[in-house]
Each structure stands twice: as structure tokens, then as C-alpha cells.
Design a protein around this motif. Sequence first.
Motif, PDB file in Angstrom:
ATOM      1  N   GLY A 227      37.466  29.626  45.617  1.00 13.77           N
ATOM      2  CA  GLY A 227      36.775  30.907  45.659  1.00 13.77           C
ATOM      3  C   GLY A 227      37.468  31.903  44.760  1.00 13.77           C
ATOM      4  O   GLY A 227      38.610  31.691  44.338  1.00 13.77           O
ATOM      5  N   THR A 228      36.790  32.976  44.463  1.00 17.77           N
ATOM      6  CA  THR A 228      37.321  33.983  43.540  1.00 17.77           C
ATOM      7  C   THR A 228      37.416  35.334  44.215  1.00 17.77           C
ATOM      8  O   THR A 228      36.495  35.735  44.934  1.00 17.77           O
ATOM      9  CB  THR A 228      36.429  34.094  42.291  1.00 17.77           C
ATOM     10  N   LEU A 229      38.535  36.030  43.976  1.00 17.60           N
ATOM     11  CA  LEU A 229      38.740  37.358  44.544  1.00 17.60           C
ATOM     12  C   LEU A 229      39.173  38.330  43.453  1.00 17.60           C
ATOM     13  O   LEU A 229      39.950  37.973  42.560  1.00 17.60           O
ATOM     14  CB  LEU A 229      39.822  37.318  45.624  1.00 17.60           C
ATOM     15  N   ASN A 230      38.675  39.562  43.560  1.00 18.09           N
ATOM     16  CA  ASN A 230      39.135  40.651  42.697  1.00 18.09           C
ATOM     17  C   ASN A 230      40.054  41.544  43.522  1.00 18.09           C
ATOM     18  O   ASN A 230      39.676  42.012  44.596  1.00 18.09           O
ATOM     19  CB  ASN A 230      37.946  41.469  42.178  1.00 18.09           C
ATOM     20  N   ILE A 231      41.254  41.780  43.047  1.00 17.82           N
ATOM     21  CA  ILE A 231      42.186  42.638  43.775  1.00 17.82           C
ATOM     22  C   ILE A 231      42.783  43.676  42.835  1.00 17.82           C
ATOM     23  O   ILE A 231      42.867  43.470  41.617  1.00 17.82           O
ATOM     24  CB  ILE A 231      43.317  41.818  44.437  1.00 17.82           C
ATOM     25  N   SER A 232      43.185  44.809  43.414  1.00 15.61           N
ATOM     26  CA  SER A 232      43.792  45.905  42.654  1.00 15.61           C
ATOM     27  C   SER A 232      45.289  45.914  42.901  1.00 15.61           C
ATOM     28  O   SER A 232      45.740  45.896  44.054  1.00 15.61           O
ATOM     29  CB  SER A 232      43.180  47.245  43.070  1.00 15.61           C
ATOM     30  N   ILE A 233      46.070  45.970  41.821  1.00 13.12           N
ATOM     31  CA  ILE A 233      47.520  46.051  41.896  1.00 13.12           C
ATOM     32  C   ILE A 233      47.960  47.281  41.113  1.00 13.12           C
ATOM     33  O   ILE A 233      47.854  47.310  39.870  1.00 13.12           O
ATOM     34  CB  ILE A 233      48.201  44.792  41.327  1.00 13.12           C
ATOM     35  N   ASP A 234      48.422  48.303  41.824  1.00 11.79           N
ATOM     36  CA  ASP A 234      48.737  49.585  41.192  1.00 11.79           C
ATOM     37  C   ASP A 234      47.484  50.085  40.474  1.00 11.79           C
ATOM     38  O   ASP A 234      46.465  50.298  41.094  1.00 11.79           O
ATOM     39  CB  ASP A 234      49.938  49.447  40.250  1.00 11.79           C
ATOM     40  N   LYS A 235      47.538  50.218  39.152  1.00 14.37           N
ATOM     41  CA  LYS A 235      46.372  50.658  38.393  1.00 14.37           C
ATOM     42  C   LYS A 235      45.671  49.501  37.688  1.00 14.37           C
ATOM     43  O   LYS A 235      44.717  49.721  36.936  1.00 14.37           O
ATOM     44  CB  LYS A 235      46.795  51.703  37.349  1.00 14.37           C
ATOM     45  N   GLU A 236      46.129  48.301  37.916  1.00 12.36           N
ATOM     46  CA  GLU A 236      45.583  47.145  37.233  1.00 12.36           C
ATOM     47  C   GLU A 236      44.622  46.362  38.138  1.00 12.36           C
ATOM     48  O   GLU A 236      44.654  46.481  39.363  1.00 12.36           O
ATOM     49  CB  GLU A 236      46.713  46.215  36.758  1.00 12.36           C
ATOM     50  N   GLN A 237      43.784  45.540  37.492  1.00 16.70           N
ATOM     51  CA  GLN A 237      42.840  44.676  38.197  1.00 16.70           C
ATOM     52  C   GLN A 237      43.184  43.214  37.911  1.00 16.70           C
ATOM     53  O   GLN A 237      43.521  42.865  36.784  1.00 16.70           O
ATOM     54  CB  GLN A 237      41.401  44.963  37.761  1.00 16.70           C
ATOM     55  N   ALA A 238      43.077  42.391  38.942  1.00 18.24           N
ATOM     56  CA  ALA A 238      43.374  40.974  38.785  1.00 18.24           C
ATOM     57  C   ALA A 238      42.251  40.142  39.405  1.00 18.24           C
ATOM     58  O   ALA A 238      41.666  40.527  40.415  1.00 18.24           O
ATOM     59  CB  ALA A 238      44.705  40.624  39.441  1.00 18.24           C
ATOM     60  N   VAL A 239      41.963  39.019  38.749  1.00  8.56           N
ATOM     61  CA  VAL A 239      40.980  38.068  39.271  1.00  8.56           C
ATOM     62  C   VAL A 239      41.729  36.785  39.607  1.00  8.56           C
ATOM     63  O   VAL A 239      42.317  36.150  38.730  1.00  8.56           O
ATOM     64  CB  VAL A 239      39.862  37.787  38.245  1.00  8.56           C
ATOM     65  N   VAL A 240      41.703  36.430  40.890  1.00  6.63           N
ATOM     66  CA  VAL A 240      42.450  35.274  41.372  1.00  6.63           C
ATOM     67  C   VAL A 240      41.472  34.232  41.894  1.00  6.63           C
ATOM     68  O   VAL A 240      40.545  34.550  42.636  1.00  6.63           O
ATOM     69  CB  VAL A 240      43.427  35.674  42.495  1.00  6.63           C
ATOM     70  N   GLU A 241      41.679  32.984  41.505  1.00  6.34           N
ATOM     71  CA  GLU A 241      40.829  31.897  41.991  1.00  6.34           C
ATOM     72  C   GLU A 241      41.666  30.927  42.808  1.00  6.34           C
ATOM     73  O   GLU A 241      42.705  30.438  42.354  1.00  6.34           O
ATOM     74  CB  GLU A 241      40.181  31.142  40.834  1.00  6.34           C
ATOM     75  N   SER A 242      41.219  30.680  44.037  1.00  9.85           N
ATOM     76  CA  SER A 242      41.882  29.690  44.884  1.00  9.85           C
ATOM     77  C   SER A 242      41.512  28.296  44.388  1.00  9.85           C
ATOM     78  O   SER A 242      40.340  27.986  44.192  1.00  9.85           O
ATOM     79  CB  SER A 242      41.429  29.858  46.338  1.00  9.85           C
ATOM     80  N   ILE A 243      42.506  27.459  44.165  1.00 12.14           N
ATOM     81  CA  ILE A 243      42.228  26.096  43.719  1.00 12.14           C
ATOM     82  C   ILE A 243      42.432  25.088  44.839  1.00 12.14           C
ATOM     83  O   ILE A 243      41.937  23.978  44.775  1.00 12.14           O
ATOM     84  CB  ILE A 243      43.099  25.710  42.509  1.00 12.14           C
TER      85      ILE A 243
END
Length: 354
Positions: A227-243
Motif C-alpha cells: 500500500g502507499t501512504l503520503n506523510i508530512s515530515i517537517d515541511k517536506e512530503q514523502a511517499v512511502v510504499e509498504s512492500i
Amino acid sequence: MRYLIIPSIIVFVLLGACVQKEILDDVSLETGSGYDYVNGKIRGTTLIPVYLPDKSVRNKTFTAFSQQSREFLLNIQRQSSDPIVTGSLKVVLFGEKLSKKEGILALMDSFQRDPSIGAGLYLAVTEGESKKFLAGDYGNRGNAVYITNLIRHNMKNKDVPKTDMQRFLFDFNQIGKTPYLPRLKKIGKEQMEISGISFFRYGKIVDSIPAKKMFYFKLLVDKYSQGTLNISIDKEQAVVESIRSKYKMQLASRNPYTVDVKLKVNAVLNEYSGKKVTPKDIKKIEKKLQKNIEFECRDLVTEFKEKNIDPVGFGHFIKSKTRNFSFENWKTDYQYLKVNVHADVTIMESGVIE
């Protein structure tokens, strides 16, 4: 020996004569069906693919009103120039109004009694009337193939937990486990999407969760999840995919009942809006994702307890660990169940940097 062979051949020939032969070119194959509650009656829609000379498929539907799925087929047979057979049935859709008001158990019973229908039949709830989903146009391979592939793909590679007719009926017949089905939503004349998960009690929908919560729900009920999640870290954006993910439940206490849920998630950082991903950034992302998972999973469990449903199967799990377990007492004990969620997240590698 030859005296035994001759009677056997006679019996075989006689039995063979009793089997009704069906030539594919002379029958209509039902590949999908849908059921809706309309004006106090149940309406059934059958989807028949018509294969054209250019190898494309034209979708043809028949509609009838009745109370049982076998009666629908008998009524629809009167509308078809060829016999309609159910051996190729791939997917069955239930309109939301029917699923809430009348329930789907009576229809499900007829499916499981039909020997020509496989246990891996896909089921789904539609937002709106199921007939509109079957009557659309979703490409050249036929609507049933499109809907089946949509469900299968999202179960195998994305956030939808695995379920089909066999799993649904198993959960229904298993005390301490709530069955569930994916929800479909039309987003255009030629497109639909999986919009969430619906939960059933006695065959009727009692609660649903939106698509944004499916990732967390799948972590709780599936040992493998992509699955894919969008998360915010400080002022940055990250897209993480569970494998890969797996879960483990442990009974920590019986007074009150306390269950520890341990989630192990290996993931890939697909995108990051910062200029460079440092080991420190990776640790931040892991920690943030871990907190998100623990919070959202606990929130889901709280919602399930409020609705008095148990799709995670805590009741069944505790029964397997407790001698003389009483489901009559569990109806009350479930409300006081404590669930501790512990997530262990590891970013295996990083991908695209914007």
C-alpha cells in the motif's frame, strides 16, 4: 475380470446419457450479476458478454424481479434466446440500499448451493444501484473482467484486504469475526474505483470505512500488504510504499482482556520532496510512519468496538487461547477489551527525489 468391465461400461454409458451437454456456442455465459432493492422488491441484473468478430466484447444485461437468485435466473431465461449458464460467474455486486435494508444472506445461500459457482467468487457493495455498474462500458474485455481485475489487483497489490465468497461465509459462520466486502464507486461512464470497506452483521451493512483507512485495516488482517501512504515530515512530503508486512497478536491479559498487536512493516521511500535524503531523514520518516500506524489502528479498533463489530477477529483469537471461553460474556467483555498496537517500520531503500 472382463465380467466386471462390461457392467461398468454400461453404467458409465447410462450415467453419461443423463448429463446435459452444453456447447459454448449455443449458450450464454453469465459472467456478472447485481442485486438492488427497488420499490419494495429485489431486482436482479445478469451480465452476458457478447463476443464480436473483432475480438471485442459487447456487454448485454437482462433484468428481472424476484426474491431468490435462482428465481432470477429462471425469469431471465425467458428473455434470452440461448440458455444462460452460471459456470463462468466471476463477480456479484450488491446495491448499498439492498445491503442495508434487506441484507444479502438469502442471495449468498443460493450461490453457495450452486455447484457450478466457484468459492473464489468476488463480491462487492456498490454506492448506488449495482445495475449501473454492470451496464457501463469499461473496455474491450467485458465489464465482468474489468470489475474482477479491479478487485483482484487491489487485493493483491494495494490496500484492499483479501476476501471472496468463501472467506465471507467463513467469517460469517465463525463466532467472533465480522465479515466485510469492498465498496465500489462510479467516477465516470467508463471508470470506477474501490472507495472503502463495508462491514456486515447478520448479512446487513452496519459500518463502512473510507479508502484512506484501508491501508491500516489491511495491516491488522492481512499478513502481506502493498500500500502507499503520503506523510508530512517537517515541511517536506514523502511517499512511502509498504512492500511487506505481517502482524502477530498476543494475549497479554484475561482480566481485563488485553491483546498486543505487533506489526512489522518493510517499506520503500518512493518520493521525497527534499533535495537529499539523509539517514536522519529516514529515521524521522520511520518514526512518523510508526506513530501514524499505531494511532490509526487503535482508532479503527475503537470504531469497531463502538459499532459492536469485530472484523479483526479478536473474539475468535481470544477463544483459541482461553479455556471455557464464553461468547455470551464476550458481548460485554469486548467493550472493555484493551488493544495495544506496536509498529516496527523499516525503510529498506529510497527511490525518487524531487
